[in-house]
Enzyme design. Sequence first.
Site, PDB file in Angstrom:
ATOM      1  CD  GLN A 257      -9.696  71.638  43.447  1.00  0.00           C
ATOM      2  OE1 GLN A 257      -9.600  70.522  43.941  1.00  0.00           O
ATOM      3  NE2 GLN A 257      -9.410  71.859  42.181  1.00  0.00           N
TER       4      GLN A 257
ATOM      5  CG  ASP B 200     -14.487  78.125  43.175  1.00  0.00           C
ATOM      6  OD1 ASP B 200     -14.853  76.945  43.036  1.00  0.00           O
ATOM      7  OD2 ASP B 200     -13.506  78.607  42.576  1.00  0.00           O
TER       8      ASP B 200
ATOM      9  CG  HIS C 160      -9.203  78.469  39.492  1.00  0.00           C
ATOM     10  ND1 HIS C 160      -9.659  78.875  38.256  1.00  0.00           N
ATOM     11  CD2 HIS C 160      -8.556  77.310  39.282  1.00  0.00           C
ATOM     12  CE1 HIS C 160      -9.300  77.980  37.347  1.00  0.00           C
ATOM     13  NE2 HIS C 160      -8.624  77.019  37.937  1.00  0.00           N
TER      14      HIS C 160
ATOM     15  CB  CYS D  56      -5.776  78.356  37.050  1.00  0.00           C
ATOM     16  SG  CYS D  56      -5.714  77.512  35.495  1.00  0.00           S
TER      17      CYS D  56
END
Length: 411
Positions: free
Chosen positions: A208, A205, A128, A369
């Site tokens: 999600q 990250d 992202h 993104c």
Amino acid sequence: MGAITTGLNVQAIREDFPILKTLVHNKPLVYFDNAASTQKPKIVLDTEYHYYSSQYANIHRGVHYLSQIGTELYEKTRHIVKDFIGANSEREIIFTKGTTNSINLLAYSWSSAFLKPGDEILITGMEHHSNIVPWQLACQRHGATLKVVPLQEDGSINIDEVKNMISEKTRLFSFTYVSNALGTINPVKEMTAIAHQAGAHVLIDAAQAIQHIAINVQELNCDFLAFSGHKIYGPTGTGILYGKEALLDAMPPFEGGGDMIKDVKFEQTSFNELPFKFEAGTPNIAGTIALGTAIEYVEKIGLDNIFAYEEELLKYGTEQLQQINGLTIYGNSIHKSSVLSFLLDGAHPYDVGVILDHLGIAIRTGHHCTQPIMDYFCIPGTCRASIAFYNTKEEIDLLVTGIQRASKMLL
Ligand code: PMP
């Protein structure tokens, strides 16, 4: 149409989400934009209302009743998050505004402590923008180089390529657990181990992943992990940065202000202990308290149940979409979660999105993104239907009918 075989009572769950009763263009809302943000169960909304209507005051350092209640509730969320992700202590849980804010905190503060000229930061080709741009800026500030593990046709990365690209120059390997644009689930434990062997730190990250996959940071052994409250059925403007205590201790503060200090003199300031060193100013108190409620709600349903149900829905959706003439699915990794990214030959994703919207179906169109992913596939963007545990097979069928209709109108 076969019934879902996993153990969620989805009809009961849907009752928990008032917005799912909304009509859009006079049609029942079919909400497939969950990767952008998830809807909120009533219990989360009630928590915020209750806090503001009968418990509200600013937190920390207040001797009065309401301030103490607020502090307790706020710190309770820290405890809930700590247990939820299996951290060692509350000191490792930093409240932020979301994943983007968590990564920027690290890109500023971690880089100040650990990044030197000539060093390298490694990311992957499926990140992202919020896991690309902060590192570009950090590399510019510190004279370091950003390297990228290339994407493959199925939307995965090659683990051998990771091994080739990591070197003794790599200070940090920062990668997404699940791709928001393709749904790819990365082998994060293996990637972490490879990075550690080379002496690099690891940031995952989990924006999600946190709402789909049970996570234990000690088992993964990652150094840092970031996620947003709004993707796990909690409020916007809330988020988490997990970090190993020794590393957080070694990092300078990110923002200066109230709450993050121990002692302020004009000549010199000393800083508060963890986690408060990284939490300057009055935070989103109500939102953070409600994030605790959201996590408890998800835990009650059970992430393993959620994963199994969503996996079945994804499989069903994939099979159905594959039967539509001229439709290409982007992201076909065997390890995948909750995202159906697709294009109709000859139709712009935006037009497909508008037609579906008129049928009450919310999907997202564009680059999500992740412009480098779109560049890799030489496409302007995709249509993305993303799944949550309140979605149903019937809704997938409505999506399929809608896409067929769009196809007839546009081609
Ligand atoms: N990383 C990933 C993989 C994401 O999907 C998102 C949100 N789309 C982010 C980071 C940024 O999250 P936020 O906008 O909540 O800060």
